[in-house]
Each structure stands twice: as C-alpha cells, then as structure tokens.
Design an enzyme around this catalytic site. Structure first.
Site, PDB file in Angstrom:
ATOM      1  N   VAL A   1     -97.923  28.811  59.824  1.00 44.63           N
ATOM      2  CA  VAL A   1     -98.972  29.725  59.336  1.00 44.63           C
ATOM      3  C   VAL A   1    -100.182  29.691  60.272  1.00 44.63           C
ATOM      4  CG1 VAL A   1    -100.622  30.125  57.458  1.00 44.63           C
ATOM      5  CG2 VAL A   1     -98.228  29.621  56.931  1.00 44.63           C
TER       6      VAL A   1
ATOM      7  N   ARG B   1     -81.485  26.370  45.589  1.00 50.61           N
ATOM      8  CA  ARG B   1     -80.177  26.721  46.157  1.00 50.61           C
ATOM      9  C   ARG B   1     -79.910  28.157  45.699  1.00 50.61           C
ATOM     10  NH1 ARG B   1     -78.977  22.407  49.403  1.00 50.61           N
ATOM     11  NH2 ARG B   1     -79.231  20.422  48.343  1.00 50.61           N
TER      12      ARG B   1
ATOM     13  N   GLY C   1     -81.781  23.723  55.823  1.00 49.26           N
ATOM     14  CA  GLY C   1     -80.633  23.021  56.403  1.00 49.26           C
ATOM     15  C   GLY C   1     -79.516  23.969  56.799  1.00 49.26           C
TER      16      GLY C   1
ATOM     17  N   ASP D   1     -80.033  15.525  56.023  1.00 50.86           N
ATOM     18  CA  ASP D   1     -78.653  15.266  56.473  1.00 50.86           C
ATOM     19  C   ASP D   1     -78.484  15.284  57.989  1.00 50.86           C
ATOM     20  OD1 ASP D   1     -77.878  15.029  53.892  1.00 50.86           O
ATOM     21  OD2 ASP D   1     -76.771  16.905  53.766  1.00 50.86           O
TER      22      ASP D   1
ATOM     23  N   MET E   1     -77.317   9.444  50.676  1.00 57.64           N
ATOM     24  CA  MET E   1     -77.009  10.875  50.696  1.00 57.64           C
ATOM     25  C   MET E   1     -76.228  11.269  51.946  1.00 57.64           C
ATOM     26  SD  MET E   1     -79.896  13.189  48.945  1.00 57.64           S
ATOM     27  CE  MET E   1     -79.768  13.485  47.183  1.00 57.64           C
TER      28      MET E   1
HETATM   29  O1  F6P Z   1     -80.221  18.460  51.219  1.00 62.01           O
HETATM   30  C1  F6P Z   1     -79.105  17.724  51.546  1.00 62.01           C
HETATM   31  C2  F6P Z   1     -78.689  16.890  50.356  1.00 62.01           C
HETATM   32  O2  F6P Z   1     -79.718  15.978  50.023  1.00 62.01           O
HETATM   33  C3  F6P Z   1     -77.366  16.164  50.538  1.00 62.01           C
HETATM   34  O3  F6P Z   1     -77.472  14.954  51.241  1.00 62.01           O
HETATM   35  C4  F6P Z   1     -76.933  15.989  49.113  1.00 62.01           C
HETATM   36  O4  F6P Z   1     -75.552  15.842  49.021  1.00 62.01           O
HETATM   37  C5  F6P Z   1     -77.391  17.268  48.469  1.00 62.01           C
HETATM   38  O5  F6P Z   1     -78.485  17.730  49.237  1.00 62.01           O
HETATM   39  C6  F6P Z   1     -77.823  17.170  47.025  1.00 62.01           C
HETATM   40  O6  F6P Z   1     -78.164  18.441  46.588  1.00 62.01           O
HETATM   41  P1  F6P Z   1     -78.872  18.772  45.206  1.00 62.01           P
HETATM   42  O7  F6P Z   1     -80.259  18.270  45.256  1.00 62.01           O
HETATM   43  O8  F6P Z   1     -78.805  20.256  45.108  1.00 62.01           O
HETATM   44  O9  F6P Z   1     -78.070  18.065  44.158  1.00 62.01           O
END
Ligand code: F6P
Length: 322
Positions: free
Chosen positions: A26, A74, A104, A130, A172
């Site tokens: 920004v 998402r 990502g 990730d 994760m």
């Molecule tokens: O953003 C990546 C991540 O953190 C992955 O490592 C993990 O599997 C996934 O997202 C979890 O997603 P959510 O928060 O939608 O359950």
C-alpha cells in the site's frame, strides 16, 4: 499502460508477515500515486464485492502483527469457472487495473486462472508457512513458523528427557515437509518424517531401540501432517519398540504470533516489489527470492512445479541424531 487503481487481498491460510506485506504494498503504491482498494477475506471478499480504500495511514501499526488485518478465507468457489468469472466481473466493476494477491499455493493457482480469464495483471506475493511454492527460496511466514515450532520442541525436550519418554510431534505441512525438516534439524530430533520421503515404520522403531541401547533414554520424532497418521505412528512406536510414548500436535499455534525479523524483511521487500512489477508491466508473476535478490517468477511455474525438499538436510539430520 498507466495504472490508476490496484486491488490487494490476503488469501488462503494466514501467515505471519502478511500484514507487513500489505503495508509495504500500500505504501509503495500510494507513493507512486496509485489508489489501492483492499478486498476483505481474500477471494471470498472479491466474490462478495467487499472492499475498502487503503491509504498509508490505514496500514499503520500492523508491521509487527501476525495474522492479517484484511482477514482471509479458503474460497473453494475460485476452483470453478463460475467463481473465476464472478471474480473477473467484480474486479472490472471496481475498475481494478492490477491485483496483488498475498497467499500460498492454492492462491497463486487461482491468481493465474483469474489473470488468464480477466486479462488483469496480477502479482502474487508468496506467504505461507508451508514454503511450498517453486521459484522462491522461501515464503513469508515460514521462518516464523519454524521458530515457533522450535520453541515448542525445546520445551517438549525438557519433559521428554525428564520422563525418559518418546514424543511424536506433529507439525503443519499438509503436503510438504519443509517445516518438519527445519524444525526437526534445529531441535535435534531423533527421527524426522516428511511426505516426500518414504519410510518404513519398523525401521524407525529399530532405530529408536538402537539409540536407546546406545544410551539415549528419550527421543523426539517430528512428523509433518502429510507424512501419515501421527496417532498410528505413536501407537506403532509404543507397541513395537516398547517405549512410553506421548503425542503432541502443534496445529494452528504455528500459524500465529509476531513475525520474525526474517519474515518481516521479506514481506517489506516483496510488498514493494509487487508494485514495481505492476508498474513494470508484469502481468502474471510472483515475487520470488533467490539468494539475496527479489526476482519475478511466472505464476504458473510457482504454483504447479513441485519445489524439491533438500535431501542433503534430511541426511544431515539422520547423521547428527546419533
Ligand atoms: O496454510 C497452510 C496450512 O497451515 C497447512 O500447513 C495446513 O495443513 C493447513 O493450512 C490447515 O488449514 P486450515 O487452517 O484451513 O485448517
């Protein structure tokens, strides 16, 4: 083409440093005379046409904060042609001439399709814990997640040593083992399990038994989510190797917290570069870092090519865990 107005959104799983990236984008944009609108909740906000104007003051006081003040979500709708076409209509209605997408792997894939359908120039900024995007050595938030994981592992080591137990710690990484590998090496884990490298659970148990025979009374197994079911691994080590085993899942703890210096610096550099790329007429690129240089990486390449895990590091971890 002269740019007047650009949009920005943070999408997919949040990553520490996203706020710093929004701020840098920004402020660089407004310094170049551009108007910026921020879409709320990533692609979901684009689809719902929810945006607000962002000026230099609107992004004050956030450089050090985890999460994303623009919110994120998402948005499965972006995997469909209808979703892409709806997003195209909203961007055009808002007279968006360039879009910066911070997110990502899935976010970059959708950005690529959105550019192909709309013709609107899109620059992606890789932000995911990730680290699973090709063409960039690292991503915003990865270093923070690794440090958060290390902090937890150091604490687990204290109790593992005191009780002479084996801990299986799930970190994760739905499909990739970058976090597991770096956390495992840094914490001196006895075993690291990643989705990219096949393992034989019997051999893992034998290795733990052997290290016990050599005097190690406790051990840590670090595994990525995508490397199998951690409950099964813990159970197998308990039954086949006969240890007192505990299972810890670090989960979303790794996604939060203040970004580290490395995540912030990367975010500042990439945010500024995203605007430079748009002004430079780049149409579907991601800001990548290779060595110490920020470089344009084709969005399609970044989101479709599999970035290899460093097997040399994996072997080093095994060699050091004696
Ligand atoms: O953003 C990546 C991540 O953190 C992955 O490592 C993990 O599997 C996934 O997202 C979890 O997603 P959510 O928060 O939608 O359950």
């Amino acid at each position: 083409m002269t740019l007047n107005l650009i949009g920005i959104a943070t999408t997919g799983g949040d990553a520490p440093g996203m706020n710093a990236a929004v701020r840098a984008t920004v402020r660089t944009a407004t310094a170049n005379g551009l108007i910026v609108i921020g879409f709320e909740r990533g692609y979901a906000g684009i689809l719902a046409n929810e945006s607000r104007f962002l000026d230099a003051r609107a992004v004050g006081g956030i450089v050090h904060l985890g999460g994303t003040f623009l919110k994120t979500a998402r948005a499965d709708e972006m995997k469909t042609p209808e979703g892409i076409s709806k997003a195209t209509d909203v961007l055009k209605q808002n007279r968006v001439e360039g879009l910066v997408v911070i997110g990502g792997n899935g976010s970059m894939r959708a950005a690529c399709q959105l550019h192909q359908a709309s013709g609107i120039p899109i620059v992606g900024i890789p932000a995911t814990i990730d680290n699973d995007l090709a063409g960039t050595d690292t991503t915003i938030g990865f270093d923070t997640a690794v440090n958060t994981g290390l902090d937890a592992l150091d604490k687990i080591r204290d109790t593992a040593t005191s009780h002479e137990r084996v801990f299986v710690v799930e970190v994760m990484g739905r499909n990739r083992g970058f976090v597991a590998l770096e956390v495992g090496i840094g914490a001196g884990a006895e075993v690291i399990l990643v989705p990219e490298i096949k393992y034989d659970i019997d051999k893992i148990c034998q290795r733990l038994v052997e290290s016990h025979r050599l005097g190690k009374r406790s051990a840590i197994v670090v595994m990525a989510e995508g490397a199998g079911d951690s409950t099964d691994v813990a159970q197998a080590v308990r039954e086949r190797a006969g240890f007192d085993v505990r299972l810890t899942r670090l989960g979303h703890v790794q996604r939060g917290g203040h970004p580290t210096a490395q995540s912030r610096l990367l975010a500042c550099e990439m945010g500024a570069a995203s605007v430079e790329f748009l002004l430079d007429d780049k149409k579907k690129h991601m800001t990548g870092i290779q060595g110490d240089r920020i470089v344009p990486v084709d969005l399609e390449y970044a989101s479709t090519v599999e970035k290899p895990i460093d097997e040399r590091l994996y072997k080093l971890a095994i060699a050091l865990a004696t």
